[in-house]
Design an enzyme around this catalytic site. Structure first.
Site, PDB file in Angstrom:
ATOM      1  N   LYS A 209     -20.687  27.502  -1.892  1.00  0.00           N
ATOM      2  CA  LYS A 209     -19.652  27.978  -1.038  1.00  0.00           C
ATOM      3  C   LYS A 209     -19.843  29.501  -1.825  1.00  0.00           C
ATOM      4  O   LYS A 209     -19.926  30.457  -1.101  1.00  0.00           O
ATOM      5  CB  LYS A 209     -18.351  27.592  -0.829  1.00  0.00           C
ATOM      6  CG  LYS A 209     -17.726  28.344  -0.677  1.00  0.00           C
ATOM      7  CD  LYS A 209     -15.848  27.307  -0.253  1.00  0.00           C
ATOM      8  CE  LYS A 209     -15.137  28.245  -0.377  1.00  0.00           C
ATOM      9  NZ  LYS A 209     -13.577  26.962  -0.593  1.00  0.00           N
ATOM     10  N   GLY A 266     -13.476  23.465  -1.355  1.00  0.00           N
ATOM     11  CA  GLY A 266     -14.787  22.877  -2.484  1.00  0.00           C
ATOM     12  C   GLY A 266     -14.379  21.509  -1.926  1.00  0.00           C
ATOM     13  O   GLY A 266     -15.422  20.273  -1.512  1.00  0.00           O
ATOM     14  N   ARG A 267     -13.468  21.249  -2.869  1.00  0.00           N
ATOM     15  CA  ARG A 267     -13.165  19.708  -3.181  1.00  0.00           C
ATOM     16  C   ARG A 267     -12.600  19.007  -1.818  1.00  0.00           C
ATOM     17  O   ARG A 267     -12.474  17.532  -1.944  1.00  0.00           O
ATOM     18  CB  ARG A 267     -11.659  18.926  -3.675  1.00  0.00           C
ATOM     19  CG  ARG A 267     -10.525  20.433  -3.844  1.00  0.00           C
ATOM     20  CD  ARG A 267      -9.889  20.406  -4.880  1.00  0.00           C
ATOM     21  NE  ARG A 267      -8.968  20.985  -4.735  1.00  0.00           N
ATOM     22  CZ  ARG A 267      -8.108  22.313  -5.006  1.00  0.00           C
ATOM     23  NH1 ARG A 267      -9.900  22.967  -6.013  1.00  0.00           N
ATOM     24  NH2 ARG A 267      -6.889  22.952  -4.841  1.00  0.00           N
ATOM     25  N   HIS A 384     -13.631  -6.337 -16.575  1.00  0.00           N
ATOM     26  CA  HIS A 384     -14.327  -7.363 -17.895  1.00  0.00           C
ATOM     27  C   HIS A 384     -14.174  -5.668 -18.530  1.00  0.00           C
ATOM     28  O   HIS A 384     -14.457  -5.703 -20.006  1.00  0.00           O
ATOM     29  CB  HIS A 384     -15.774  -7.209 -17.194  1.00  0.00           C
ATOM     30  CG  HIS A 384     -15.736  -8.578 -16.895  1.00  0.00           C
ATOM     31  ND1 HIS A 384     -16.078  -9.610 -17.193  1.00  0.00           N
ATOM     32  CD2 HIS A 384     -15.928  -8.810 -15.251  1.00  0.00           C
ATOM     33  CE1 HIS A 384     -15.555 -10.454 -16.053  1.00  0.00           C
ATOM     34  NE2 HIS A 384     -15.779  -9.727 -15.010  1.00  0.00           N
TER      35      HIS A 384
HETATM   36  C1  G6Q Z   1     -13.253  22.115  -5.722  1.00  0.00           C
HETATM   37  C2  G6Q Z   1     -13.293  23.974  -6.597  1.00  0.00           C
HETATM   38  C3  G6Q Z   1     -14.991  24.332  -6.866  1.00  0.00           C
HETATM   39  C4  G6Q Z   1     -16.022  24.012  -6.673  1.00  0.00           C
HETATM   40  C5  G6Q Z   1     -17.197  24.570  -7.539  1.00  0.00           C
HETATM   41  C6  G6Q Z   1     -18.835  25.284  -7.222  1.00  0.00           C
HETATM   42  O1  G6Q Z   1     -12.309  23.496  -4.961  1.00  0.00           O
HETATM   43  O2  G6Q Z   1     -13.303  24.844  -5.968  1.00  0.00           O
HETATM   44  O3  G6Q Z   1     -15.138  22.697  -7.555  1.00  0.00           O
HETATM   45  O4  G6Q Z   1     -15.998  23.349  -5.088  1.00  0.00           O
HETATM   46  O5  G6Q Z   1     -16.678  25.507  -8.588  1.00  0.00           O
HETATM   47  O6  G6Q Z   1     -18.383  26.550  -6.529  1.00  0.00           O
HETATM   48  P1  G6Q Z   1     -19.663  27.170  -5.187  1.00  0.00           P
HETATM   49  O7  G6Q Z   1     -19.776  26.295  -4.294  1.00  0.00           O
HETATM   50  O8  G6Q Z   1     -18.591  28.177  -4.816  1.00  0.00           O
HETATM   51  O9  G6Q Z   1     -20.961  26.547  -6.111  1.00  0.00           O
END
Ligand code: G6Q
Length: 532
Positions: A209, A266-267, A384
């Site tokens: 992103k 991102g998440r 297990h």
């Molecule tokens: C998620 C975070 C983080 C992010 C990664 C990758 O909510 O913001 O996990 O997704 O650091 O970031 P980029 O997509 O910007 O590479």
């Protein structure tokens, strides 16, 4: 005390009083067929069985009051309409809307955030065209052959959710299509993935992103070098998913570029192009639409105010009951489905990065517990392994079981009168009962205390639509808890410090001779680790 504070709500006091004598599931009549038949809910293809929680109707009423007092439905509505919820009032913060739901608000008119949904639709149309071109042979490699593999290069939110969904759904892959993932900056991650690949038939989907993430940029360079070494043109083998106008938005370097907006965390980005490009490549456009439909159905149903009819809201409040009032520090998510083997890893990020916070949305220190530690592994494998502690350990671990009545492949065998899928589901239900009921025995080592709260989430079959729904159920559960604790579930300041220190250490390593005034502690750590 702020009016938004968790401890300021009248319901919190009531719940604290009720928690002094929680329902005893091990007592005579503590868990009856009647209770199992009442404490259940059907919601967007899932049934939730929650009679095995330490709750009474009074507790449920108080949790409803808490949901109402804390304005959880109003907050969820505001989020879906595009309110700027990713902020800390009075302090520098991301200051953004939170609109992952707009990516799937494509089926009802009018959408709740029309502008964001229009942008999502535009990207989805681009994806459909791209997939059509791959299918028709308009996009092929230099030898005129179709591509068979897509490798997603990304980390964190640009890896975990998409990977979990891919693993959940690869049973429905188009013939001859598969995906792989490279996330870690560990060179062995890329080496292992690349070693088994025919690069000429592979597309790399670089997902970032921000377009600035160290691991992803490093792995992109590595992948480009390997493609060039194989005598291929990287621009023909790489696609990008990134922010429009960002550092990775460079049409000349990629076969195709897809965009995501900064208001999609991102998440929470699996249902944006971050997840859908790879999923579309493997599963086809129709499956992608089904994932979005399943998620959207939950987004809308999550707006029901009644906790007995709103599954993510009830799951959120049961979690709060177990964590804040009964004092349990962790929660285990235990899918009885091999296909969901990476789903707990996705939830670890989505939940702990969202709700692992210690300040309120007004920037004050919280005076109550926020997010629990979330972890899990698929059953029956876990039985297990770590179930010993869950049954008899000194730490009580609330559990959420996830299962399906039917398998994905339908390949099963009757042994001793039952099929494997029946064995799988029977084991899940048995664990739920055993944890709740416990067992007395003359031998103390064979006693099970019981009263270990758990719930069972069950659907017919893990399909693209069910997966979309499951993903959204957990996204909303997490957001509801964050709203209730009055924290910002959508930033991640806590990951910055380590990143900054790593950059300093790398600068020291790259300089070889320590620059004047270099921090002696950092130099000494490098030296003691044998890499200085
Ligand atoms: C998620 C975070 C983080 C992010 C990664 C990758 O909510 O913001 O996990 O997704 O650091 O970031 P980029 O997509 O910007 O590479």
């Amino acid at each position: 005390m702020d009016v938004h504070d968790f401890s300021a709500h009248a319901a919190t006091g009531k719940l604290a009083a009720l928690a002094r004598t929680p329902h005893d599931l091990t007592a005579d009549g503590g868990l009856t067929p009647q209770r199992v038949g009442t404490m259940r809910m059907s919601f967007c293809g899932f049934d939730l069985l929650y009679a095995t929680q330490r709750i009474t109707p009074e507790v449920l009423d108080a949790l409803q009051e808490l949901a109402d007092e804390a304005g959880l439905i109003a907050a969820c509505t505001a989020m879906q309409q595009g309110a700027v919820l990713n902020r800390i009032e009075g302090y520098a913060s991301e200051n953004r809307q939170v609109l992952h739901t707009a990516c799937r608000d494509l089926f009802d008119q009018p959408p709740m955030a029309p502008e964001a949904s229009a942008k999502a639709r535009r990207e989805l149309d681009k994806l459909r065209t791209f997939l059509d071109e791959l299918a028709s042979g308009a996009i092929v490699n230099a030898q005129g052959q179709p591509f068979t593999t897509m490798v997603q290069v990304g980390i964190g939110g640009s890896d975990l959710g998409p990977r979990a969904l891919y693993m959940a759904l690869k049973a429905y892959a188009l013939p001859g299509r598969c995906a792989r993932f490279i996330a870690n900056v560990d060179p062995d991650d890329a080496a292992e993935v690349l070693s088994g690949l025919d690069l000429s038939r592979t597309l790399f989907n670089v997902v970032s992103k921000s377009g600035t993430t160290l691991e992803t940029l490093t792995n992109e360079r590595l992948v480009r070098a390997r493609i060039a070494e194989a005598g291929l043109d990287p621009a023909r083998h790489l696609v990008a998913v990134t922010g429009e106008g960002g550092p990775m938005d460079d049409a000349g370097k990629y076969l195709r570029s897809f965009y995501m907006e900064d208001y999609i965390g991102g998440r929470y980005s699996s249902t944006s192009m971050v997840g859908l490009v790879t999923l579309g490549f493997v599963l086809g456009f129709e499956a992608v639409t089904d994932i979005l439909r399943g998620a959207h159905e939950v987004d809308r149903a999550a707006l029901k105010p009644d906790i007995r009819a709103n599954l993510p809201l009830l799951l959120a409040l049961l979690g709060i009951w177990n964590h804040n009032f009964l004092g349990h520090a962790t929660v285990a998510v235990l899918p009885y489905s091999q296909a969901l083997s990476r789903f707990p890893a996705h939830l670890q990020q989505c939940d702990m990065e969202s709700n692992g916070k210690s300040v309120t949305r007004q920037g004050k220190a919280v005076g109550w517990k926020t997010g629990p530690v979330v972890w899990g592994e698929p059953g029956t494998n876990g039985q297990h392994a770590f179930y010993q502690l869950i049954h008899q350990g000194t730490e009580v671990v609330p559990a959420e079981f996830i299962g399906f009545r039917h398998s994905q492949y339908g390949l099963d065998l009757q042994v001793a009168g039952t099929g494997s899928q029946q064995k799988l589901v029977a084991n899940m239900l048995a664990q739920s009962l055993a944890l709740a009921l416990g067992k007395q025995d003359d031998n103390p080592a064979r006693c099970f205390p019981g009263n270990r709260p758990n719930a069972v989430l069950i659907a017919d079959r893990l399909t693209p639509r069910t997966m979309g729904a499951l993903l959204a159920i957990y996204e909303h559960r997490i957001a509801f808890q964050g709203f209730c604790w009055n924290i910002n579930s959508f930033d991640q300041e806590g990951v910055q410090l380590g990143k900054v220190l790593a950059t300093r250490l790398l600068d020291l390593l790259a300089a070889r001779t320590p620059p004047e005034g270099a921090d002696t502690l950092e130099m000494s750590v490098l030296r003691q680790a044998g890499i200085g």
